[in-house]
Design a protein around this motif. Structure first.
Motif, mmCIF file in Angstrom:
data_model
loop_
_atom_site.group_PDB
_atom_site.id
_atom_site.type_symbol
_atom_site.label_atom_id
_atom_site.label_comp_id
_atom_site.label_asym_id
_atom_site.label_seq_id
_atom_site.Cartn_x
_atom_site.Cartn_y
_atom_site.Cartn_z
ATOM 1 N N LEU A 39 70.259 80.411 62.524
ATOM 2 C CA LEU A 39 70.626 81.362 63.271
ATOM 3 C C LEU A 39 69.355 81.403 64.321
ATOM 4 O O LEU A 39 70.441 81.922 65.047
ATOM 5 N N MET A 40 68.622 80.578 64.394
ATOM 6 C CA MET A 40 67.422 80.775 66.032
ATOM 7 C C MET A 40 68.522 79.453 66.762
ATOM 8 O O MET A 40 68.633 80.226 67.713
ATOM 9 N N THR A 41 68.891 78.773 66.221
ATOM 10 C CA THR A 41 70.030 77.980 66.845
ATOM 11 C C THR A 41 71.089 78.353 67.774
ATOM 12 O O THR A 41 71.576 78.348 68.520
ATOM 13 N N LEU A 42 71.569 78.897 67.044
ATOM 14 C CA LEU A 42 72.322 79.563 67.084
ATOM 15 C C LEU A 42 72.566 80.609 68.682
ATOM 16 O O LEU A 42 73.306 80.893 69.290
ATOM 17 N N ALA A 43 70.890 81.722 68.312
ATOM 18 C CA ALA A 43 70.906 82.622 69.658
ATOM 19 C C ALA A 43 70.752 82.273 70.236
ATOM 20 O O ALA A 43 71.054 82.189 71.603
ATOM 21 N N GLN A 44 69.665 80.541 70.247
ATOM 22 C CA GLN A 44 69.165 79.688 71.449
ATOM 23 C C GLN A 44 70.683 79.575 72.288
ATOM 24 O O GLN A 44 70.922 79.328 73.681
ATOM 25 N N GLU A 45 71.606 78.997 71.652
ATOM 26 C CA GLU A 45 72.941 78.299 72.331
ATOM 27 C C GLU A 45 73.432 79.533 72.824
ATOM 28 O O GLU A 45 73.995 79.316 74.137
ATOM 29 N N GLY A 51 76.377 83.780 81.898
ATOM 30 C CA GLY A 51 76.744 84.404 81.916
ATOM 31 C C GLY A 51 76.697 85.510 80.741
ATOM 32 O O GLY A 51 77.046 86.504 80.768
ATOM 33 N N SER A 52 76.153 85.382 79.990
ATOM 34 C CA SER A 52 75.983 85.767 78.434
ATOM 35 C C SER A 52 75.015 86.270 78.076
ATOM 36 O O SER A 52 73.883 85.750 78.240
ATOM 37 N N GLY A 53 74.722 87.679 78.422
ATOM 38 C CA GLY A 53 73.749 88.300 77.840
ATOM 39 C C GLY A 53 74.007 89.081 76.235
ATOM 40 O O GLY A 53 73.513 90.081 76.700
ATOM 41 N N TYR A 54 75.055 88.736 75.982
ATOM 42 C CA TYR A 54 74.809 89.422 74.445
ATOM 43 C C TYR A 54 73.661 88.938 74.073
ATOM 44 O O TYR A 54 73.611 90.125 72.711
ATOM 45 N N ALA A 55 73.623 87.840 73.671
ATOM 46 C CA ALA A 55 72.506 87.878 72.289
ATOM 47 C C ALA A 55 71.097 88.022 73.097
ATOM 48 O O ALA A 55 70.648 87.680 73.815
ATOM 49 N N LEU A 57 67.560 90.965 71.491
ATOM 50 C CA LEU A 57 66.775 90.779 70.212
ATOM 51 C C LEU A 57 66.486 92.410 70.773
ATOM 52 O O LEU A 57 66.942 93.327 71.138
ATOM 53 N N SER A 58 67.043 93.122 69.335
ATOM 54 C CA SER A 58 66.663 94.832 69.375
ATOM 55 C C SER A 58 65.403 94.976 68.279
ATOM 56 O O SER A 58 65.484 94.715 67.371
ATOM 57 N N GLU A 59 64.356 95.711 68.604
ATOM 58 C CA GLU A 59 63.752 96.408 67.308
ATOM 59 C C GLU A 59 64.612 96.549 66.373
ATOM 60 O O GLU A 59 64.127 96.752 64.933
ATOM 61 N N ASN A 60 65.504 97.821 66.019
ATOM 62 C CA ASN A 60 66.075 97.730 64.999
ATOM 63 C C ASN A 60 66.794 97.340 64.290
ATOM 64 O O ASN A 60 67.086 98.235 63.113
ATOM 65 N N ARG A 61 67.112 96.417 64.973
ATOM 66 C CA ARG A 61 68.678 95.520 64.496
ATOM 67 C C ARG A 61 66.974 94.283 63.768
ATOM 68 O O ARG A 61 66.665 93.751 64.036
ATOM 69 N N ALA A 62 67.338 93.942 62.176
ATOM 70 C CA ALA A 62 67.507 92.317 61.305
ATOM 71 C C ALA A 62 67.635 91.814 62.326
ATOM 72 O O ALA A 62 68.711 90.750 62.985
ATOM 73 N N PRO A 63 67.006 90.295 62.482
ATOM 74 C CA PRO A 63 67.296 89.100 63.596
ATOM 75 C C PRO A 63 68.505 88.371 63.071
ATOM 76 O O PRO A 63 68.428 87.686 63.647
ATOM 77 N N TYR A 64 68.607 88.725 61.890
ATOM 78 C CA TYR A 64 70.448 87.941 61.397
ATOM 79 C C TYR A 64 71.292 88.467 61.087
ATOM 80 O O TYR A 64 72.167 88.387 60.747
#
Length: 67
Positions: A39-45, A51-55, A57-64
């Motif tokens: 999951l972390m690798t996918l998020a880093q990629e 132009g990818s601002g989609y990934a 982090l949000s304090e309100n959501r689980a990291p996975y």
């Protein structure tokens, strides 16, 4: 974290079932060490894509959590 993937798409990328992803999202289960690393690798990629601002982090959501 939002990657813009469905549960099925995320599951396919991680080599798990969509049911497993659903269980993570509903806190019925937690990803194991290998799944967390993937999951972390996918998020880093995703963060490296132009132009990818989609990934994000949000304090309100689980990291996975999938979308």
């Amino acid at each position: 974290m939002q990657l813009g993937l469905t549960q099925t798409e995320l599951a396919e990328r991680l080599g798990v079932t969509y049911v497993t992803v659903s269980r993570w999202e509903t806190a019925q289960a937690r990803p194991n060490r290998l799944a967390r690393k993937a999951l972390m690798t996918l998020a880093q990629e995703a963060n490296r894509l132009p132009g990818s601002g989609y990934a994000t982090l949000s304090e309100n959501r689980a990291p996975y959590q999938a979308v």
